[in-house]
Design a protein around this motif. Structure first.
Motif, PDB file in Angstrom:
ATOM      1  N   TYR A 523      39.551  22.574 -11.979  1.00 34.61           N
ATOM      2  CA  TYR A 523      38.833  22.307 -10.508  1.00 34.61           C
ATOM      3  C   TYR A 523      37.412  21.768 -10.889  1.00 34.61           C
ATOM      4  CZ  TYR A 523      38.252  21.452  -5.689  1.00 34.61           C
ATOM      5  OH  TYR A 523      37.973  20.975  -4.443  1.00 34.61           O
ATOM      6  N   LYS A 620      45.893  34.205  -5.198  1.00 33.98           N
ATOM      7  CA  LYS A 620      46.667  33.271  -4.684  1.00 33.98           C
ATOM      8  C   LYS A 620      45.863  31.884  -4.757  1.00 33.98           C
ATOM      9  CE  LYS A 620      48.655  32.032  -0.040  1.00 33.98           C
ATOM     10  NZ  LYS A 620      48.999  32.604   1.367  1.00 33.98           N
ATOM     11  N   THR A 621      44.810  31.955  -4.565  1.00 30.08           N
ATOM     12  CA  THR A 621      43.995  30.469  -4.540  1.00 30.08           C
ATOM     13  C   THR A 621      43.934  29.847  -5.900  1.00 30.08           C
ATOM     14  OG1 THR A 621      42.467  31.442  -3.039  1.00 30.08           O
ATOM     15  CG2 THR A 621      41.544  29.573  -4.245  1.00 30.08           C
ATOM     16  N   SER A 623      46.281  30.281  -8.080  1.00 32.30           N
ATOM     17  CA  SER A 623      47.718  29.643  -8.130  1.00 32.30           C
ATOM     18  C   SER A 623      47.826  28.355  -7.443  1.00 32.30           C
ATOM     19  CB  SER A 623      48.866  30.666  -7.880  1.00 32.30           C
ATOM     20  OG  SER A 623      48.529  32.229  -8.325  1.00 32.30           O
ATOM     21  N   GLU A 624      47.426  28.493  -6.429  1.00 37.38           N
ATOM     22  CA  GLU A 624      47.397  27.088  -5.600  1.00 37.38           C
ATOM     23  C   GLU A 624      46.583  25.981  -6.315  1.00 37.38           C
ATOM     24  OE1 GLU A 624      45.908  27.431  -1.910  1.00 37.38           O
ATOM     25  OE2 GLU A 624      47.783  28.846  -1.086  1.00 37.38           O
ATOM     26  N   ILE A 625      45.639  26.105  -6.914  1.00 34.83           N
ATOM     27  CA  ILE A 625      44.716  25.370  -7.774  1.00 34.83           C
ATOM     28  C   ILE A 625      45.367  25.037  -8.910  1.00 34.83           C
ATOM     29  CG2 ILE A 625      42.695  24.956  -9.313  1.00 34.83           C
ATOM     30  CD1 ILE A 625      41.112  26.605  -7.279  1.00 34.83           C
ATOM     31  N   ASP A 627      48.893  24.935  -9.437  1.00 32.44           N
ATOM     32  CA  ASP A 627      49.862  24.137  -9.196  1.00 32.44           C
ATOM     33  C   ASP A 627      49.285  22.678  -8.699  1.00 32.44           C
ATOM     34  OD1 ASP A 627      51.403  26.371  -9.436  1.00 32.44           O
ATOM     35  OD2 ASP A 627      51.423  26.947  -7.367  1.00 32.44           O
ATOM     36  N   THR A 628      48.424  22.702  -8.009  1.00 32.25           N
ATOM     37  CA  THR A 628      47.717  21.216  -7.640  1.00 32.25           C
ATOM     38  C   THR A 628      47.649  20.524  -8.819  1.00 32.25           C
ATOM     39  OG1 THR A 628      47.219  22.132  -5.374  1.00 32.25           O
ATOM     40  CG2 THR A 628      46.056  20.122  -5.918  1.00 32.25           C
ATOM     41  N   SER A 631      50.380  19.082 -10.582  1.00 32.62           N
ATOM     42  CA  SER A 631      51.244  18.062  -9.901  1.00 32.62           C
ATOM     43  C   SER A 631      50.470  16.784  -9.672  1.00 32.62           C
ATOM     44  CB  SER A 631      51.615  18.523  -8.246  1.00 32.62           C
ATOM     45  OG  SER A 631      50.447  18.908  -7.824  1.00 32.62           O
ATOM     46  N   LEU A 638      42.469  20.626  -3.997  1.00 32.53           N
ATOM     47  CA  LEU A 638      42.837  21.673  -3.755  1.00 32.53           C
ATOM     48  C   LEU A 638      43.749  21.455  -2.455  1.00 32.53           C
ATOM     49  CD1 LEU A 638      42.943  24.581  -3.951  1.00 32.53           C
ATOM     50  CD2 LEU A 638      40.762  24.952  -2.539  1.00 32.53           C
ATOM     51  N   ALA A 639      44.959  21.844  -2.519  1.00 32.83           N
ATOM     52  CA  ALA A 639      45.723  21.902  -1.414  1.00 32.83           C
ATOM     53  C   ALA A 639      45.106  22.501  -0.144  1.00 32.83           C
ATOM     54  CB  ALA A 639      47.208  22.178  -1.696  1.00 32.83           C
ATOM     55  N   LYS A 640      45.171  22.002   1.168  1.00 29.36           N
ATOM     56  CA  LYS A 640      44.742  22.729   2.170  1.00 29.36           C
ATOM     57  C   LYS A 640      45.901  23.081   2.944  1.00 29.36           C
ATOM     58  CE  LYS A 640      40.275  21.945   1.444  1.00 29.36           C
ATOM     59  NZ  LYS A 640      39.579  23.095   1.330  1.00 29.36           N
TER      60      LYS A 640
END
Length: 640
Positions: A523, A620-621, A623-625, A627-628, A631, A638-640
């Protein structure tokens, strides 16, 4: 009774003397008695006279037994009798009222015979003295005893008087001693004042300029200033509610504490690095570059500041070259380490003077280019100081032997655009890692390197992994501290002059790459409006980190809250560029170094205290970063 006893004794004596010549003795006794003065006779003389008189009476009595005519006896008696009377004094036991019998008459021999003598007896009255017996006091139940009945008798008047006199003498003696001591003290003070008056101006100047006097004044005044510099408002009114949000010197829930600046050593200098002491949490060390105006002052300066002494530094250390980085030794609380522009590693001791106690030589064995970063790795019993310079040389040092490095490693890259040297500007080791490290370079790339060769790789830079993402020199690199229930030690942050802060995930060292791979950042934080000069993770909160930039902004980021904008963005000082930032050991305060030579201290407050679920939210944050990022093919959102 006493007279009868005397009489019997005399009779017995007369019988013993019958065989002696009584006549001659009687004559001599008579003459002695007649001539002796009565008033001067002693008791012994009186007794002797009485005994002799009785002897004469006895001889006269015996002589009367001879046959004489009555006329002859009377004539003989009248002619030859020698009347003798003896008075018994009262001091031998006879009362004055007692009548003494007629003194016996001793007759002299007449015609060869003794004239008989018949004594005349008379009665007398004896006086009997009746002395009453001593009264015997018996116990009586009506007589009550006191508590002092069986104690010692009360002191007499003379004893009391003597005791009072003795106490008065002691008081007087003590008073005299006190007066004498006061007099001696006054004389000594007078002599001291006189001696001081006699000191010349030259001697006074010599004393004031002596090293011992200066050291004493410096040490004693520091103690007094620490005692007086308590940041407690004793005039505080608890009935008034102060709004911290409206304070000009504070940001959103971040409180400004103080700033350190010294007119002599900080003026016209920039702060190049700051660091906290882990042994003494109130101490902050700051390094400075040269002052272009003061040519006679040392080029490099390191100041040790204390939160208890705001007006001046605790220690001032000098260097022959600009000091670009500094830190307290983690395992030696009195040692301060510095890396200089000339490439020397210098070591100061707070127990010594301002000059370094040890420093590395300027030779090919050590650094000859500027040292911008260093880090202490290892444990208390086995640790090394690892330093990196802009010529790509990484050295490992023992602090007690800086004559030559324990080991050195040259970082080169074959695919570099102009030269194979890697110019290191930032250095970082993950926690619990002493062999593998990451470096940030002037071209904006991050490389992973190894101090030692291992299976599948050699010592030096890993030629297959390229961490590309910045478009300018990297100014800071910091790995996530290893603490809490979840391990995030593979995450690290970098700051750059491209106005961004980037989040990276280090590849596993146990699985080295066998082909060239470009590793993208997870990020990119783009909230700055100028160069971002430094970035640091919080040592207490898993999702919190801080950054400083060239506009004087101090930003706090919390990934669990928002990754787009910082939760706190505070203007520090007069808007001058902020070069370095460092958290304290507990993560409650930050020290910020400014380009105007000031060190600002901020209290983070409740923002530094994580909740119990912060680690799970952070996991969790991240992991989302990840994955985003994967993808979107490297686009940082960052997916909201």
């Amino acid at each position: 009774m006493s007279q009868i006893y005397v009489w019997n004794s005399a009779v017995k004596a007369l019988r013993r003397e019958e065989r002696k010549q009584v006549f001659s003795h009687a004559t001599s006794v008579t003459s002695i008695v007649a001539d002796a003065p009565k008033e001067k006779q002693t008791r012994k003389d009186i007794v002797d006279d009485l005994v002799k008189s009785l002897l004469q009476d006895k001889s006269s009595s015996d002589s009367t037994t001879q046959t004489h005519t009555k006329s002859e006896d009377s004539e003989s008696y009248e002619k030859h009798s020698i009347p003798t009377s003896v008075t018994i004094p009262t001091h031998i036991g006879v009362s004055p009222s007692t009548s003494v019998p007629q003194s016996p008459q001793i007759t002299t021999p007449h015609n060869g015979r003794f004239v008989p003598f018949i004594p005349e007896f008379s009665s007398f009255e004896a006086v009997i003295l009746d002395i009453a017996p001593r009264e015997i006091v018996l116990y009586n139940k009506e007589v009550q005893t006191t508590e002092n009945s069986f104690g010692p008798p009360p002191p007499s008047e003379q004893e009391i008087r003597a005791k009072i006199l003795k106490e008065q003498e002691e008081i007087e003696r003590a008073r005299q001693i006190a007066l004498e001591e006061e007099r001696l003290r006054a004389e000594a003070e007078k002599k001291k004042v006189q001696k001081l008056k006699d000191i010349s101006e030259e001697e006074k100047r010599k004393i004031v300029n002596s090293a011992e006097f200066v050291e004493f004044i410096d040490y004693s005044t520091k103690i007094v200033e620490r005692a007086l510099n308590e940041n407690y408002d004793f005039m505080k009114d608890y009935s008034i509610i102060n709004d911290v949000e409206s304070d000009e010197k504070t940001g959103n829930r971040v409180k400004y504490m103080c700033s350190f600046f010294d007119d002599q050593w900080s003026k016209n200098r920039s702060v190049t690095d700051v660091n906290w002491s882990k042994k003494n949490p109130e101490l902050v060390v700051a390094s400075y570059n040269k002052n272009p105006i003061a040519m006679n002052e040392p080029d490099g300066v390191v100041l040790v500041w204390s939160l208890r002494l705001l007006e001046r530094p605790e220690f001032v250390f000098h260097s022959q070259s600009d000091v670009l980085t500094t830190a307290f030794s983690e395992f030696h609380p009195t040692l301060v380490i510095g890396g200089t522009y000339s490439g020397q590693i210098v070591l100061w001791d707070m127990r010594a003077k301002s000059l370094p106690v040890l420093k590395t030589p300027l030779s090919s064995n050590g650094h000859t280019h500027p040292v911008y970063s260093m880090q202490m790795v290892g444990t208390q019993n086995a640790h090394n100081l690892v330093t990196a310079s802009t010529d790509g040389l990484v050295c490992s040092w023992q602090l007690d032997m800086l004559a030559q490095p324990q080991e050195h490693l040259e970082l080169v890259h074959a695919e570099h655009s102009k030269t194979d040297e890697v110019s290191v500007t930032a250095l970082g080791f993950p926690d619990n890692e002493t062999a593998a490290f990451w470096v940030g370079t002037e071209e904006g790339n991050v490389y992973q390197a190894n101090r030692y060769g291992r299976a599948g790789g050699k010592a030096g830079i890993n030629p297959y992994d390229f961490y590309k993402g910045h478009w300018g020199p990297i100014t800071g690199l910091h790995f996530h501290p290893l603490f809490g229930p979840v391990d995030f030690s593979d995450l690290f942050l970098t700051s750059s002059v491209d106005w961004t802060v980037k989040l990276w995930r280090a590849k596993s060292i146990s699985k080295p790459s066998t082909s060239t791979q470009n590793v993208a950042p997870l990020y990119s934080f783009e909230g700055a409006d100028d160069y971002v000069y430094d970035v640091k993770w919080s040592p207490s909160h898993p999702a919190l980190f801080a950054s400083v930039d060239g506009t004087g902004k101090f930003a706090l980021w919390n990934l669990n809250v928002d990754a787009e904008v910082p939760i706190v963005n505070t203007q520090v000082g007069q808007g001058r560029a902020l070069n370095k930032i460092q958290w304290d050991k507990e993560g409650r305060k930050t020290a910020i170094g400014s380009s105007d030579g000031r060190v600002h201290i901020y209290d983070i407050g409740e923002l530094s205290q994580p909740r119990s679920d912060e680690w799970s939210i952070m996991q969790k944050t991240i992991s989302e970063i990840i994955d985003t990022t994967e993808s979107h093919g490297g686009r940082y959102a960052l997916a909201k």
